[in-house]
Design an enzyme around this catalytic site. Sequence first.
Site, PDB file in Angstrom:
ATOM      1  N   TYR A 150      24.548  60.299  24.384  1.00 11.92           N
ATOM      2  CA  TYR A 150      25.102  59.387  25.389  1.00 11.92           C
ATOM      3  C   TYR A 150      24.284  58.088  25.415  1.00 11.92           C
ATOM      4  O   TYR A 150      24.828  56.986  25.434  1.00 11.92           O
ATOM      5  CB  TYR A 150      25.077  60.095  26.749  1.00 11.92           C
ATOM      6  CG  TYR A 150      25.365  59.223  27.950  1.00 11.92           C
ATOM      7  CD1 TYR A 150      26.661  58.814  28.257  1.00 11.92           C
ATOM      8  CD2 TYR A 150      24.328  58.836  28.812  1.00 11.92           C
ATOM      9  CE1 TYR A 150      26.905  58.030  29.365  1.00 11.92           C
ATOM     10  CE2 TYR A 150      24.578  58.051  29.926  1.00 11.92           C
ATOM     11  CZ  TYR A 150      25.863  57.651  30.200  1.00 11.92           C
ATOM     12  OH  TYR A 150      26.105  56.868  31.303  1.00 11.92           O
ATOM     13  N   LYS A 201      25.094  71.852  47.167  1.00 11.85           N
ATOM     14  CA  LYS A 201      24.402  73.141  47.299  1.00 11.85           C
ATOM     15  C   LYS A 201      23.857  73.314  48.716  1.00 11.85           C
ATOM     16  O   LYS A 201      23.961  74.385  49.305  1.00 11.85           O
ATOM     17  CB  LYS A 201      23.258  73.228  46.282  1.00 11.85           C
ATOM     18  CG  LYS A 201      23.742  73.325  44.831  1.00 11.85           C
ATOM     19  CD  LYS A 201      22.562  73.301  43.861  1.00 11.85           C
ATOM     20  CE  LYS A 201      23.034  73.201  42.423  1.00 11.85           C
ATOM     21  NZ  LYS A 201      21.916  73.188  41.457  1.00 11.85           N
ATOM     22  N   THR A 218      10.790  63.288  37.664  1.00 12.46           N
ATOM     23  CA  THR A 218      10.991  62.191  38.625  1.00 12.46           C
ATOM     24  C   THR A 218      12.200  61.328  38.248  1.00 12.46           C
ATOM     25  O   THR A 218      12.532  61.184  37.071  1.00 12.46           O
ATOM     26  CB  THR A 218       9.752  61.272  38.687  1.00 12.46           C
ATOM     27  OG1 THR A 218       9.407  60.870  37.357  1.00 12.46           O
ATOM     28  CG2 THR A 218       8.583  61.978  39.347  1.00 12.46           C
TER      29      THR A 218
HETATM   30  P1  NAD Z   1      32.997  57.931  36.170  1.00 13.51           P
HETATM   31  O1  NAD Z   1      33.055  59.060  35.179  1.00 13.51           O
HETATM   32  O2  NAD Z   1      33.260  58.240  37.589  1.00 13.51           O
HETATM   33  O3  NAD Z   1      33.940  56.737  35.718  1.00 13.51           O
HETATM   34  C1  NAD Z   1      34.273  56.502  34.387  1.00 13.51           C
HETATM   35  C2  NAD Z   1      35.786  56.430  34.313  1.00 13.51           C
HETATM   36  O4  NAD Z   1      36.174  56.142  32.958  1.00 13.51           O
HETATM   37  C3  NAD Z   1      36.457  57.751  34.692  1.00 13.51           C
HETATM   38  O5  NAD Z   1      37.303  57.560  35.810  1.00 13.51           O
HETATM   39  C4  NAD Z   1      37.230  58.130  33.458  1.00 13.51           C
HETATM   40  O6  NAD Z   1      38.488  58.740  33.714  1.00 13.51           O
HETATM   41  C5  NAD Z   1      37.415  56.786  32.773  1.00 13.51           C
HETATM   42  N1  NAD Z   1      37.699  56.974  31.360  1.00 13.51           N
HETATM   43  C6  NAD Z   1      37.080  57.819  30.502  1.00 13.51           C
HETATM   44  N2  NAD Z   1      37.676  57.776  29.308  1.00 13.51           N
HETATM   45  C7  NAD Z   1      38.694  56.881  29.426  1.00 13.51           C
HETATM   46  C8  NAD Z   1      39.688  56.436  28.511  1.00 13.51           C
HETATM   47  N3  NAD Z   1      39.745  56.905  27.266  1.00 13.51           N
HETATM   48  N4  NAD Z   1      40.581  55.515  28.953  1.00 13.51           N
HETATM   49  C9  NAD Z   1      40.541  55.070  30.221  1.00 13.51           C
HETATM   50  N5  NAD Z   1      39.630  55.444  31.130  1.00 13.51           N
HETATM   51  C10 NAD Z   1      38.711  56.374  30.725  1.00 13.51           C
HETATM   52  O7  NAD Z   1      31.535  57.294  35.992  1.00 13.51           O
HETATM   53  P2  NAD Z   1      30.792  56.215  36.888  1.00 13.51           P
HETATM   54  O8  NAD Z   1      29.661  56.919  37.526  1.00 13.51           O
HETATM   55  O9  NAD Z   1      31.753  55.468  37.724  1.00 13.51           O
HETATM   56  O10 NAD Z   1      30.186  55.282  35.749  1.00 13.51           O
HETATM   57  C11 NAD Z   1      30.796  54.056  35.349  1.00 13.51           C
HETATM   58  C12 NAD Z   1      30.041  53.485  34.170  1.00 13.51           C
HETATM   59  O11 NAD Z   1      28.657  53.326  34.484  1.00 13.51           O
HETATM   60  C13 NAD Z   1      30.070  54.373  32.926  1.00 13.51           C
HETATM   61  O12 NAD Z   1      30.155  53.559  31.778  1.00 13.51           O
HETATM   62  C14 NAD Z   1      28.737  55.064  32.947  1.00 13.51           C
HETATM   63  O13 NAD Z   1      28.320  55.470  31.652  1.00 13.51           O
HETATM   64  C15 NAD Z   1      27.856  53.992  33.531  1.00 13.51           C
HETATM   65  N6  NAD Z   1      26.664  54.551  34.178  1.00 13.51           N
HETATM   66  C16 NAD Z   1      26.785  55.249  35.336  1.00 13.51           C
HETATM   67  C17 NAD Z   1      25.657  55.779  35.932  1.00 13.51           C
HETATM   68  C18 NAD Z   1      25.736  56.548  37.212  1.00 13.51           C
HETATM   69  O14 NAD Z   1      24.704  56.996  37.697  1.00 13.51           O
HETATM   70  N7  NAD Z   1      26.917  56.742  37.798  1.00 13.51           N
HETATM   71  C19 NAD Z   1      24.399  55.606  35.345  1.00 13.51           C
HETATM   72  C20 NAD Z   1      24.318  54.894  34.164  1.00 13.51           C
HETATM   73  C21 NAD Z   1      25.456  54.341  33.587  1.00 13.51           C
END
Ligand code: NAD
Length: 340
Positions: A150, A201, A218
Amino acid sequence: MQRAALVLGAGGFIGSHLVKRLKQEKFWVRGVDLKYPEFSQTEADDFVIADLRDPVMCREVIDRKFDEIYQLAADMGGAGYIFTGENDADIMHNSATINLNVLDSARRRNSRKLFYSSSACMYPAYNQEDADNPMTAEASAYPAAPDSEYGWEKLFSERLFLAYARNYGFDVSVARFHNIFGPEGTWTGGKEKAPAAICRKVAAATNHIEIWGDGQQTRSFLYIDECVEGILRLMRSDFAGPVNIGSDEMVTIRKLAEMIIAISGKKLEIRHIPGPTGVRGRNSDNTLIQEKLGWQPMRPLSEGLRSTFAWVSNQVHHNAPTKVPVLEPIRPVHPERKRA
Ligand code: NAD
């Protein structure tokens, strides 16, 4: 003229909150995702169910010039999803394909202002072995050695966005998020992350909870509102990044559990069980964001945990875990359509 924004991944946690904020700012917003937001109606003017891995669909949803495009769509989840190794091929293939398609489509429409959400998971594992002194200064990214596929995909895609900036004149903003949490985030089903999982939980427990690992690893956790604030500040600045968007209030996972238990008012024992834990230590280094934007997240972790626990607890007790099915993608018809 009304400004138009496109939010890719608008059915997800951060994307659905970002849509709300952009609507407050009077944008016309199109959201795109495989699914609608699970926990509230989207506020997007137009919401298209589409699979961004399909280049044709991707071009159909990016069918005009947008003032701002936010690329948040990714195949992602918490430690139970990204660190087991079982989903590596899907994670890399799906997210890389989305990013390649989005940039190509945006170039064809001359939509050159894009935000990309990378992750702290791209930082080298060798700098995160000491739980008390993890290193996540932006410049420490190389030599690259993320601890998950990832993270490798995120590193590739942030480079891809920056290459489009250099070669095609794109105005990109690249953020490295550190553990975003808050209400309306995934809290069950296998893709949830530590704060929501521990809230669930604790909400369900009467005697004890189990947490993965020895609890001494952490992390820092950033509340969703401040994440959205950081996204917009970065997007409206002249700094491309990559830059951390995270909290620098570092806690052990055990401390996180103790804080949530205290908020619940329950007396619960914490038991440690084997499970995927990721790197030993991670905290957001906010030196660069402070320097470039004159801003950094400041909200105490305890505040965000209180509202998140209240929301998750309500889900556990009043909204039994309904898993909203991922809809089969359908071909978008006309852009100016709003969800009924
Ligand atoms: P999330 O999984 O809730 O949202 C991602 C969305 O992308 C989902 O709703 C999913 O259905 C959609 N998706 C996946 N494949 C798809 C496709 N082929 N076509 C269209 N839509 C598609 O995740 P999030 O927490 O909202 O994260 C958003 C972004 O931030 C992501 O790129 C994630 O990697 C990044 N990110 C999030 C965090 C965190 O802590 N939440 C941390 C680091 C990076």
